[in-house]
Every structure is written in structure tokens, then in C-alpha cells.
Design an enzyme around this catalytic site. Structure first.
Site, PDB file in Angstrom:
ATOM      1  CD  GLU A 245     -18.353  18.676 -17.194  1.00 37.56           C
ATOM      2  OE1 GLU A 245     -19.582  17.988 -16.957  1.00 37.56           O
ATOM      3  OE2 GLU A 245     -17.867  18.265 -16.059  1.00 37.56           O
TER       4      GLU A 245
ATOM      5  CD  GLU B 120     -12.984  14.248 -19.296  1.00 38.48           C
ATOM      6  OE1 GLU B 120     -12.939  15.559 -18.882  1.00 38.48           O
ATOM      7  OE2 GLU B 120     -13.157  13.559 -18.939  1.00 38.48           O
TER       8      GLU B 120
HETATM    9  O1  KIV Z   1     -12.072  18.617 -13.608  1.00 41.79           O
HETATM   10  C1  KIV Z   1     -11.184  18.708 -14.119  1.00 41.79           C
HETATM   11  O2  KIV Z   1     -10.489  18.405 -13.949  1.00 41.79           O
HETATM   12  C2  KIV Z   1     -11.936  18.535 -15.850  1.00 41.79           C
HETATM   13  C3  KIV Z   1     -10.342  18.157 -16.631  1.00 41.79           C
HETATM   14  C4  KIV Z   1     -10.297  16.750 -16.836  1.00 41.79           C
HETATM   15  C5  KIV Z   1     -10.161  18.688 -18.049  1.00 41.79           C
HETATM   16  O3  KIV Z   1     -12.433  18.667 -15.965  1.00 41.79           O
END
Ligand code: KIV
Length: 290
Positions: free
Chosen positions: A124, A191
Site C-alpha cells: 500500500e 480502492e
Molecule cells: O486485502 C485485500 O483483499 C485487498 C483488496 C481489497 C484489494 O487489498
């Protein structure tokens, strides 16, 4: 053009994403954290399986992704790898596993790839991750970036809300996405981003955008499998379309079995094993066996 269609069982590798984008072909990504779900979604034909740190919410009941450990993602990745033969397997770097220094990040990412069988990792962040993404890519580790709502920043953000709702923050999302592409990420998760901004990013980037709550212009759509099949608790975000109610189905199955046990209907004769004829059951009952 059937290059990535489910009826063509070719393994999906990283370059397939860019080729699909060039052709305007939409791809599918779903989360999985274990052997059976990986096998089911792989056989259904999804192109990407994300071993997401949403495992923290969905499987471990942590309430958020912060406590998820490398070991949990590693173990889930191994199981997914055993269940999936075609989809590209992307594993999330949990909170704290890429925050200390670059060497430790590379070490952790390599563990997911070498020990777990991940074929790419996801982390991230935008601008502040540029150097880190470059380093990972230099070490032959394919990277998926993730901007917009970044759930590992839940405490900083104060919740899970749509990002990029001002002119400045929307522009920042577009800049961050470009920086991640320039740093070498081969794809980027958007997201909870306004669909207009996701559309601009998707059209301006050569790499594929993976949208979740980001509208239909994204090159790839991703959902948390357990949301899609109705196996999560609590209120669903508005972008989730639920296609099955497995919680209800499971609850009904368990209740029916309990009733059958309590009523003496389970197990039936056919569901148990009898002695071979040569065994003298009467002798056993009379306690006449030496
Ligand atoms: O951890 C996850 O499932 C994610 C998705 C929501 C993209 O990062």
C-alpha cells in the site's frame, strides 16, 4: 481473441495483464486464502488471485488488517498455490513487513515468493513508496501498488471512506498512480476512488488498474470473495454485489444435521460400518471371548 479466456488453460503471468489492457480485455481478480477457495476461483477462470491481508477481517476476525502477520499470509499463500494452477498469485505484504527498511522488505517479499509460491506482491502507498517499489523491482520482485483507501492506514485515515474527493487529493491520486507506474509496478489497485478519477488513471497509465469501489473503467475488477459469496458479517460496502448467501446455506446445513442427529436420523445404517459375518457378535455380547 481468446488469449485469457477461461476455456484456454494457459498459466497467467505478469505480461498477460498489459497485453489484455492493450486489447481492451477486462480481467478478474478475487481474493482467496486457502486451498478450496483458490481451487474454486481458479477453476472458474479468474486471472488473478489475491492473497489479501483482508484475511485479517474475513478469516481471523481481527476487525482490521493491522494485526496480520507475514506467517499468516505465507501459510495462506502456500495453500492457495496448491489450489491454483492457472491464475497469477499475488500476495499482500502485511502491515509492518515493508515499513522498517528496504533490505527487510526484500527479505519478506522473497519469503512470500520462494517459500509461499507468490508470483507477485502487493503493498500500500503512493509517492512515499517510490524508492521501495524501485528496489523490489530491481530485485526481480513483481509489484502491485495500492492507492486510494489503504486499509493499513485505517488509524491515520479514521475509517474506510472514499478517497480523492477534493481537487487536490484527486490530483494527488493521479500523480501517485503515475509515480507507481514509473517506479516499475506492473499493476495498481484503486480502492474507494471516485469513478471519474479511476477512469483518468486507467486511461493515462499503461499498466492495469485493479478497481474495488472505483467504478467500471478499471482494467481489472477485484472483490473479496467472501463478500461476493455472502460469507462475511456486518454491513457490506455499497460496491459489493452479493451473488450467493453461503452463511445462510451453511447455517441451514448445520441445523439440519443437528436435527437429524437429535432425532436419531443420523447416521443411518448405510452411513456406518457393520461387522463381517464371520465375527461372532453373540459371543462378544456374552463376554465369551478369551
Ligand atoms: O486485502 C485485500 O483483499 C485487498 C483488496 C481489497 C484489494 O487489498
Amino acid at each position: 481473441m481468446a488469449y485469457l479466456k477461461p476455456d484456454r488453460p494457459e498459466k497467467v503471468y505478469v505480461p498477460a495483464l498489459r497485453k489484455a489492457k492493450k486489447r481492451g480485455e477486462k480481467l478478474i481478480c478475487l481474493t482467496a486464502y486457502d486451498y478450496p477457495t483458490a481451487r474454486i476461483v481458479d477453476e472458474a477462470g479468474v486471472e488473478i488471485i489475491l492473497v489479501g491481508d483482508s484475511i485479517g477481517n474475513v478469516i481471523h476476525g481481527y476487525g482490521n488488517t493491522i494485526p496480520v502477520t507475514l506467517e499468516e499470509i505465507l501459510s495462506a499463500t502456500k495453500a492457495v498455490k496448491r489450489g491454483a494452477s492457472r491464475a497469477l498469485i499475488v500476495s499482500d505484504m502485511p502491515y509492518g513487513t515493508y515499513h522498517i527498511n528496504e533490505d527487510q522488505t526484500v527479505d519478506n517479499a522473497l519469503k512470500l515468493m520462494k517459500d509461499g509460491g507468490a508470483e507477485a506482491i502487493k503493498l500500500e502507498g503512493g509517492e512515499h513508496r517510490v524508492k521501495l517499489v524501485k528496489r523490489l523491482v530491481d530485485e526481480e520482485i513483481p509489484v502491485v501498488a495500492h492507492i486510494g483507501l489503504t486499509p493499513q492506514s485505517v488509524h491515520k485515515l479514521g475509517g474506510y471512506s472514499v478517497q480523492g474527493k477534493t481537487t487536490e487529493t484527486a490530483k494527488k491520486l493521479i500523480d501517485d498512480a503515475k509515480m507507481m507506474e514509473d517506479a516499475g509496478a506492473f499493476s495498481i489497485v484503486l480502492e474507494l476512488v471516485p469513478r471519474e478519477i479511476a477512469e483518468i488513471i486507467s486511461s493515462e497509465l499503461d499498466i492495469s488498474t485493479i478497481g474495488i469501489g472505483a467504478g467500471s473503467a478499471c482494467d481489472i475488477q477485484v472483490l473479496v470473495l467472501h463478500d461476493l459469496i455472502g460469507l462475511t458479517f456486518g454491513r457490506l460496502p455499497r460496491f459489493v454485489r452479493q451473488y450467493a448467501d453461503l452463511r445462510k446455506a451453511m447455517s441451514e446445513a448445520v441445523t439440519s444435521w443437528m436435527e437429524d442427529v437429535k432425532n436419531g436420523n443420523y447416521p443411518s445404517k448405510e452411513e456406518s460400518y457393520g461387522l463381517p459375518e464371520k465375527v461372532d457378535i453373540e459371543k462378544i455380547k456374552r463376554k465369551a471371548v478369551g
